[in-house]
Design a protein around this motif. Structure first.
Motif, short mmCIF file in Angstrom:
data_model
loop_
_atom_site.label_atom_id
_atom_site.label_comp_id
_atom_site.label_asym_id
_atom_site.label_seq_id
_atom_site.Cartn_x
_atom_site.Cartn_y
_atom_site.Cartn_z
N SER A 193 7.54 8.75 -0.56
CA SER A 193 6.72 7.54 -0.69
C SER A 193 5.77 7.60 -1.88
CB SER A 193 5.88 7.34 0.59
OG SER A 193 6.69 7.35 1.75
N ILE A 194 5.27 6.42 -2.26
CA ILE A 194 4.10 6.34 -3.14
C ILE A 194 3.00 5.63 -2.36
CG2 ILE A 194 5.23 6.49 -5.38
CD1 ILE A 194 5.20 3.44 -5.52
N TRP A 195 1.77 6.04 -2.63
CA TRP A 195 0.62 5.57 -1.86
C TRP A 195 -0.40 4.95 -2.81
CZ3 TRP A 195 0.89 7.27 3.39
CH2 TRP A 195 1.93 8.19 3.63
N ARG A 196 -0.84 3.75 -2.50
CA ARG A 196 -1.85 3.11 -3.36
C ARG A 196 -3.17 3.86 -3.22
NH1 ARG A 196 -5.36 -1.26 -3.18
NH2 ARG A 196 -4.87 -1.62 -0.99
N LYS A 197 -3.71 4.31 -4.33
CA LYS A 197 -4.91 5.15 -4.32
C LYS A 197 -6.10 4.44 -3.68
CE LYS A 197 -7.26 5.87 -8.06
NZ LYS A 197 -7.69 6.31 -9.41
N ASN A 198 -6.29 3.16 -3.99
CA ASN A 198 -7.42 2.42 -3.41
C ASN A 198 -7.33 2.35 -1.89
OD1 ASN A 198 -8.63 2.03 -5.87
ND2 ASN A 198 -7.95 -0.09 -6.11
N PHE A 199 -6.11 2.25 -1.37
CA PHE A 199 -5.91 2.23 0.08
C PHE A 199 -6.35 3.57 0.68
CE2 PHE A 199 -3.03 3.57 3.53
CZ PHE A 199 -3.46 2.69 4.53
N ASP A 225 0.83 -1.21 0.00
CA ASP A 225 0.00 0.00 0.00
C ASP A 225 0.86 1.26 0.00
OD1 ASP A 225 -2.51 -1.40 0.22
OD2 ASP A 225 -1.97 -1.82 2.30
N ILE A 226 2.02 1.18 0.64
CA ILE A 226 2.95 2.31 0.72
C ILE A 226 4.36 1.79 0.48
CG2 ILE A 226 3.85 4.21 2.13
CD1 ILE A 226 1.33 3.98 3.87
N VAL A 227 5.09 2.45 -0.42
CA VAL A 227 6.50 2.15 -0.62
C VAL A 227 7.28 3.41 -0.26
CG1 VAL A 227 8.29 1.36 -2.22
CG2 VAL A 227 5.93 0.55 -2.49
N VAL A 228 8.23 3.27 0.65
CA VAL A 228 8.97 4.42 1.19
C VAL A 228 10.39 4.42 0.66
CG1 VAL A 228 9.67 5.65 3.27
CG2 VAL A 228 7.59 4.25 3.29
N GLY A 229 10.79 5.53 0.03
CA GLY A 229 12.15 5.69 -0.48
C GLY A 229 13.00 6.50 0.47
N GLN A 230 13.87 7.33 -0.11
CA GLN A 230 14.83 8.09 0.68
C GLN A 230 14.66 9.59 0.44
OE1 GLN A 230 17.05 6.88 2.94
NE2 GLN A 230 16.30 4.79 2.60
N LEU A 231 14.72 10.35 1.54
CA LEU A 231 14.59 11.81 1.50
C LEU A 231 15.93 12.44 1.87
CD1 LEU A 231 12.18 14.12 1.54
CD2 LEU A 231 12.68 14.11 3.97
N ALA A 232 16.39 13.39 1.06
CA ALA A 232 17.62 14.12 1.36
C ALA A 232 17.26 15.56 1.71
CB ALA A 232 18.57 14.08 0.18
N LEU A 233 17.79 16.05 2.82
CA LEU A 233 17.49 17.40 3.29
C LEU A 233 18.56 18.36 2.82
CD1 LEU A 233 16.57 16.38 6.95
CD2 LEU A 233 14.97 16.97 5.14
N SER A 234 18.13 19.53 2.36
CA SER A 234 19.06 20.52 1.86
C SER A 234 18.40 21.90 1.91
CB SER A 234 19.49 20.17 0.43
OG SER A 234 20.47 21.06 -0.03
N THR A 235 19.06 22.89 1.34
CA THR A 235 18.48 24.23 1.23
C THR A 235 18.67 24.72 -0.20
OG1 THR A 235 20.49 25.52 1.70
CG2 THR A 235 19.25 24.68 3.61
N ASN A 236 18.02 25.81 -0.53
CA ASN A 236 18.15 26.36 -1.87
C ASN A 236 19.37 27.25 -2.03
OD1 ASN A 236 16.19 25.40 -3.73
ND2 ASN A 236 14.60 26.38 -2.54
N ASN A 256 -8.50 5.74 -0.64
CA ASN A 256 -9.94 5.92 -0.83
C ASN A 256 -10.77 5.01 0.08
OD1 ASN A 256 -9.62 7.92 -2.74
ND2 ASN A 256 -9.77 6.51 -4.48
N GLU A 257 -10.34 3.76 0.21
CA GLU A 257 -11.09 2.81 1.04
C GLU A 257 -11.14 3.23 2.50
OE1 GLU A 257 -8.99 -0.78 0.31
OE2 GLU A 257 -9.80 -1.03 -1.74
N ASN A 258 -10.11 3.93 2.95
CA ASN A 258 -10.04 4.36 4.35
C ASN A 258 -10.28 5.86 4.53
OD1 ASN A 258 -9.14 1.75 5.70
ND2 ASN A 258 -7.53 1.98 4.16
N ASN A 259 -10.71 6.52 3.44
CA ASN A 259 -11.03 7.95 3.46
C ASN A 259 -9.87 8.77 4.05
OD1 ASN A 259 -12.70 10.16 2.93
ND2 ASN A 259 -13.55 10.15 5.00
#
Length: 253
Positions: free
Chosen positions: A164-170, A134-145, A172-175
């Motif tokens: 992350s990416i989130w399964r849309k049906n998940f 339902d959720i796949v979690v990748g990596q976040l890098a913190l920085s500034t502009n 919607n099903e749980n509002n």
């Protein structure tokens, strides 16, 4: 005749379901936009240049008063994956992301802020590991502009939604939606709500493929220049440490 009609109707419905499954769009990327014309090109180019190509990009202009809409329209004319939703009045990032979720056609949904950017293999890496989750979690890098340096860290309480990416049906099903009464600090409550429903989650290892979260003055978080200097110092320290580790590995091998 009635039986024949029912049989034809059932066949038609099964055909519709089959077609929808076969030709389903794998991914929708939602980008809320508010007065970020200076950063939009960097952000959208990093998305359109992904190695994974089969997605739609929904940009939600949240009543911008700069030339953000003009920038978005130019991208829309050159790439048919770009779709624009425009709010006449500013409603906040929560409302913009919710509008993106409501209009998403993808099986999975990803979120990118308009002043951030991503590595070109970011969504390919997430999607190739998504089957059954339902959720796949990748990596976040913190920085500034104002700096090229960045660092990443593990959080005891996972607040980002961007990695992350989130399964849309998940969702919607749980509002599961953003709380539109919150103008800032809205990502963590979204995570809390989502994880409350025991999603099937895959956390990917650090393979150097990042979402770049770029802090800046003038953003919703409105970091001070003092904050940015502190972040830059921490990022530079992390860079030197990692560089030393890599050099040691080269000597070893």
């Amino acid at each position: 005749m009635n039986i024949l009609f029912k049989a034809s109707l059932i066949t038609f419905l099964y055909l519709v379901i089959f077609i929808n499954n076969v030709y389903a769009l794998p991914l929708t990327i939602v980008v809320p936009v508010f007065n970020t014309a200076s950063y939009l090109g960097r952000c959208i180019n990093s998305i359109l240049n992904q190695t994974f190509k089969d997605f739609e990009l929904i940009c939600v202009d949240d009543g911008s008063t700069d030339n953000s809409m003009e920038v978005l329209e130019k991208f829309k004319t050159t790439d048919n994956r770009v779709k624009i939703i425009h709010f006449e009045q500013n409603k906040g990032a929560s409302a913009a992301r919710n509008a993106g979720i409501e209009n998403a056609k993808g099986e999975y949904i990803g979120f990118v802020d308009s002043d951030d950017y991503i590595d070109e293999r970011f969504y390919e890496n997430l999607l190739q590991n998504s089957n059954g989750y339902d959720i796949v979690v990748g990596q976040l890098a913190l920085s500034t502009n104002i700096s090229k340096f960045y660092y990443n860290r593990e959080y005891k309480k996972h607040w980002p939604i961007y990695d992350s990416i989130w399964r849309k049906n998940f969702l919607n099903e749980n509002n599961i939606r953003y709380d539109e009464t919150l103008r800032t600090g809205n990502d963590y409550p979204f995570n809390i709500l989502a994880y409350k429903y025991n999603p099937r989650v895959l956390k990917l290892p650090d393979e150097g493929i990042y979402y770049y979260y770029k802090r800046r003055t003038g953003s919703l978080r409105n970091f001070s220049k003092r904050d940015l200097k502190k972040f830059n110092k921490e990022a530079h320290k992390s860079y030197k440490k990692n560089k030393k580790i890599l050099n040691n590995k080269k000597e070893y091998f």
